[in-house]
Design a protein around this motif. Structure first.
Motif, PDB file in Angstrom:
ATOM      1  N   VAL A  17      86.433 -50.274  50.342  1.00  0.00           N
ATOM      2  CA  VAL A  17      86.840 -49.668  49.077  1.00  0.00           C
ATOM      3  C   VAL A  17      86.161 -48.308  48.935  1.00  0.00           C
ATOM      4  O   VAL A  17      84.937 -48.219  48.818  1.00  0.00           O
ATOM      5  CB  VAL A  17      86.471 -50.573  47.887  1.00  0.00           C
ATOM      6  CG1 VAL A  17      86.872 -49.908  46.570  1.00  0.00           C
ATOM      7  CG2 VAL A  17      87.145 -51.931  48.023  1.00  0.00           C
ATOM      8  N   ASP A  73      96.441 -46.101  49.287  1.00  0.00           N
ATOM      9  CA  ASP A  73      96.188 -45.840  47.878  1.00  0.00           C
ATOM     10  C   ASP A  73      96.351 -47.170  47.144  1.00  0.00           C
ATOM     11  O   ASP A  73      96.917 -48.119  47.698  1.00  0.00           O
ATOM     12  CB  ASP A  73      97.173 -44.793  47.358  1.00  0.00           C
ATOM     13  CG  ASP A  73      96.880 -44.381  45.924  1.00  0.00           C
ATOM     14  OD1 ASP A  73      95.715 -44.487  45.504  1.00  0.00           O
ATOM     15  OD2 ASP A  73      97.825 -43.960  45.233  1.00  0.00           O
ATOM     16  N   THR A 115      91.174 -44.503  46.975  1.00  0.00           N
ATOM     17  CA  THR A 115      91.700 -44.272  45.633  1.00  0.00           C
ATOM     18  C   THR A 115      90.852 -43.279  44.864  1.00  0.00           C
ATOM     19  O   THR A 115      89.632 -43.196  45.083  1.00  0.00           O
ATOM     20  CB  THR A 115      91.766 -45.600  44.848  1.00  0.00           C
ATOM     21  OG1 THR A 115      92.181 -45.356  43.506  1.00  0.00           O
ATOM     22  CG2 THR A 115      90.400 -46.292  44.823  1.00  0.00           C
ATOM     23  N   ASN A 116      91.485 -42.547  43.974  1.00  0.00           N
ATOM     24  CA  ASN A 116      90.741 -41.660  43.083  1.00  0.00           C
ATOM     25  C   ASN A 116      90.277 -42.397  41.836  1.00  0.00           C
ATOM     26  O   ASN A 116      89.573 -41.841  41.012  1.00  0.00           O
ATOM     27  CB  ASN A 116      91.604 -40.462  42.674  1.00  0.00           C
ATOM     28  CG  ASN A 116      91.613 -39.369  43.730  1.00  0.00           C
ATOM     29  OD1 ASN A 116      90.864 -39.428  44.708  1.00  0.00           O
ATOM     30  ND2 ASN A 116      92.465 -38.383  43.551  1.00  0.00           N
ATOM     31  N   GLY A 117      90.694 -43.637  41.695  1.00  0.00           N
ATOM     32  CA  GLY A 117      90.260 -44.443  40.561  1.00  0.00           C
ATOM     33  C   GLY A 117      88.826 -44.897  40.733  1.00  0.00           C
ATOM     34  O   GLY A 117      88.177 -44.637  41.742  1.00  0.00           O
ATOM     35  N   GLY A 118      88.327 -45.598  39.735  1.00  0.00           N
ATOM     36  CA  GLY A 118      86.953 -46.087  39.827  1.00  0.00           C
ATOM     37  C   GLY A 118      86.447 -46.537  38.475  1.00  0.00           C
ATOM     38  O   GLY A 118      87.208 -46.961  37.607  1.00  0.00           O
ATOM     39  N   SER A 141      84.838 -41.561  36.057  1.00  0.00           N
ATOM     40  CA  SER A 141      86.216 -42.047  35.953  1.00  0.00           C
ATOM     41  C   SER A 141      86.821 -41.466  34.679  1.00  0.00           C
ATOM     42  O   SER A 141      86.177 -40.685  33.966  1.00  0.00           O
ATOM     43  CB  SER A 141      86.251 -43.582  35.949  1.00  0.00           C
ATOM     44  OG  SER A 141      85.388 -44.095  34.950  1.00  0.00           O
ATOM     45  N   SER A 159      82.753 -42.500  45.108  1.00  0.00           N
ATOM     46  CA  SER A 159      81.939 -42.951  46.246  1.00  0.00           C
ATOM     47  C   SER A 159      81.120 -41.815  46.877  1.00  0.00           C
ATOM     48  O   SER A 159      79.976 -42.042  47.284  1.00  0.00           O
ATOM     49  CB  SER A 159      82.825 -43.624  47.299  1.00  0.00           C
ATOM     50  OG  SER A 159      83.421 -44.811  46.790  1.00  0.00           O
ATOM     51  N   GLN A 181      86.254 -45.200  46.498  1.00  0.00           N
ATOM     52  CA  GLN A 181      86.733 -44.734  45.203  1.00  0.00           C
ATOM     53  C   GLN A 181      86.409 -43.253  45.029  1.00  0.00           C
ATOM     54  O   GLN A 181      85.674 -42.657  45.825  1.00  0.00           O
ATOM     55  CB  GLN A 181      86.093 -45.570  44.092  1.00  0.00           C
ATOM     56  CG  GLN A 181      86.361 -47.071  44.259  1.00  0.00           C
ATOM     57  CD  GLN A 181      85.864 -47.899  43.101  1.00  0.00           C
ATOM     58  OE1 GLN A 181      86.619 -48.287  42.232  1.00  0.00           O
ATOM     59  NE2 GLN A 181      84.569 -48.198  43.096  1.00  0.00           N
ATOM     60  N   ARG A 204      84.811 -54.024  42.728  1.00  0.00           N
ATOM     61  CA  ARG A 204      86.228 -53.708  42.960  1.00  0.00           C
ATOM     62  C   ARG A 204      86.767 -54.485  44.158  1.00  0.00           C
ATOM     63  O   ARG A 204      87.914 -54.948  44.153  1.00  0.00           O
ATOM     64  CB  ARG A 204      86.392 -52.202  43.202  1.00  0.00           C
ATOM     65  CG  ARG A 204      87.865 -51.735  43.158  1.00  0.00           C
ATOM     66  CD  ARG A 204      88.383 -51.797  41.748  1.00  0.00           C
ATOM     67  NE  ARG A 204      89.809 -51.539  41.642  1.00  0.00           N
ATOM     68  CZ  ARG A 204      90.378 -50.338  41.584  1.00  0.00           C
ATOM     69  NH1 ARG A 204      89.630 -49.253  41.676  1.00  0.00           N
ATOM     70  NH2 ARG A 204      91.670 -50.209  41.432  1.00  0.00           N
ATOM     71  N   GLU A 261      81.770 -50.531  43.957  1.00  0.00           N
ATOM     72  CA  GLU A 261      82.663 -50.920  45.043  1.00  0.00           C
ATOM     73  C   GLU A 261      82.590 -52.423  45.325  1.00  0.00           C
ATOM     74  O   GLU A 261      83.595 -53.038  45.688  1.00  0.00           O
ATOM     75  CB  GLU A 261      82.327 -50.127  46.299  1.00  0.00           C
ATOM     76  CG  GLU A 261      82.783 -48.682  46.295  1.00  0.00           C
ATOM     77  CD  GLU A 261      81.918 -47.765  45.441  1.00  0.00           C
ATOM     78  OE1 GLU A 261      82.269 -46.588  45.278  1.00  0.00           O
ATOM     79  OE2 GLU A 261      80.872 -48.236  44.914  1.00  0.00           O
TER      80      GLU A 261
END
Length: 338
Positions: A107, A43, A80-83, A198, A112, A109, A90, A87
């Motif tokens: 990566v 994570d 990760t659940n972020g975004g 997001s 994705s 996200q 990031r 990619e």
């Protein structure tokens, strides 16, 4: 494959500390350089970074997964659940913050998995919302007709009734950008799907506009009970950022939208959520880790696996959220460690 799970009674004790470590004083041995039988999913928020600051010795720990030449020897990825950004961007950002070369394929996200919907909506008009650049994210996945919710709303006069009171819309006239000409037939073409990529920035506007779109069958101001599909990149109620206490996440926005929509519409809101702890996310991580392992240095002549068998003896999920990271690992295919 062997699974491993450990129980942690107090997650808070790990804040501001590196939640993982390698006890060897040197890099992995030559045997591991040839063949690695485990993979790792990290994570990011609260584990690798808090805001833009690395947690504990996370950069040093990550460097142990590479040879001195920079070649990856332990397959790992960020889950990760972020975004909100592509990619590729990031990965570049993480590389700079952590001091190691991170590829875009490492990566994963929350949004994705939206790539898998390309065949269905590639040439359809869709909208995307969230912090960062959600429209760019969807465009890089291959969607041809995508608008940010902000741009979409700008074509409908008075759709946001309180926009005049918002600081970022009351700047001097000389500083304002002229409204762009619609790139598509926005005022007559129906939105075929909405994506929450997001955490939204303007909850009030986004709830209003999404309710308009979803209640009207995709064309605000009209009447049509056929709700377009709605997709959420994740469903985290909270997440750990730079602030000491957790912040409301994309799941909180879903609850707010759903509560309002269900009060003003006879049919309940229908939506699909991705991200951890969805088992699909962890199965997809296994596939990516296998691809990373195949591309790293291995001695296949000493690998006695049966063709088609699982390439790992153990997969690890390293996170800080029991309801997301641990739950997902337990019901998915990954073991987990803190």
């Amino acid at each position: 494959m062997k699974f491993h799970a450990s129980t942690i009674s107090r997650v808070s004790q790990f804040r501001n500390k590196a939640p993982f470590s390698f006890h060897s004083s040197s890099k992995l041995s030559s045997n591991h350089k040839k063949r690695c039988n485990f993979g790792i999913a990290f994570d990011i928020d609260g584990v690798i970074l808090r805001g833009r600051v690395p947690v504990g010795g996370s950069p040093q720990a990550l460097r142990r997964l590479y040879l001195d030449s920079g070649e990856l020897i332990v397959p790992y990825l960020f889950l990760t659940n972020g975004g909100g950004i592509p990619e590729t961007k990031r990965a570049k950002e993480l590389s700079e913050l952590l001091g190691v070369n991170i590829m875009a394929s490492q990566v994963v996200q929350g949004h994705s998995p939206f790539r898998n919907l390309l065949k269905k909506f590639e040439n359809e008009l869709i909208i995307a919302t969230g912090k960062g650049d959600p429209a760019l994210v969807m465009s890089e996945y291959g969607f041809k007709k995508v608008l940010s919710l902000e741009e979409f709303a700008s074509y409908f006069e008075s759709i946001d009734p309180v926009s005049q009171y918002k600081r970022w819309t009351t700047m001097p006239q000389s500083d304002r950008k002229e409204p762009a000409m619609p790139r598509y037939n926005v005022l007559s073409e129906r939105i075929k799907a909405a994506f929450v990529v997001s955490d939204p920035v303007d909850w009030g506007r986004d709830i209003q506009v999404l309710c308009d779109v979803l209640r009207s069958g995709g064309l605000p101001g009209g009447a049509n009970n056929n709700q377009p599909p709605l997709y959420f990149a994740a469903d985290d109620l909270e997440y750990q950022a730079a602030f000491p206490s957790k912040r409301l996440g994309i799941g909180a926005f879903r609850i707010a939208l759903e509560s309002v929509f269900n009060r003003i519409n006879p049919k309940r809101l229908e939506c699909v959520t991705y991200g951890k702890p969805n088992p699909f996310v962890f199965k997809n991580a296994e596939v990516i880790l296998s691809q990373l392992q195949s591309s790293s240095r291995q001695d296949h002549s000493k690998n006695n696996r049966v063709p088609g068998s699982h390439p790992f003896e153990m997969l690890y999920m390293i996170g800080d959220n029991p309801s997301v990271d641990v739950k997902g690992a337990q019901q998915g295919i990954l073991g987990f460690l803190f």
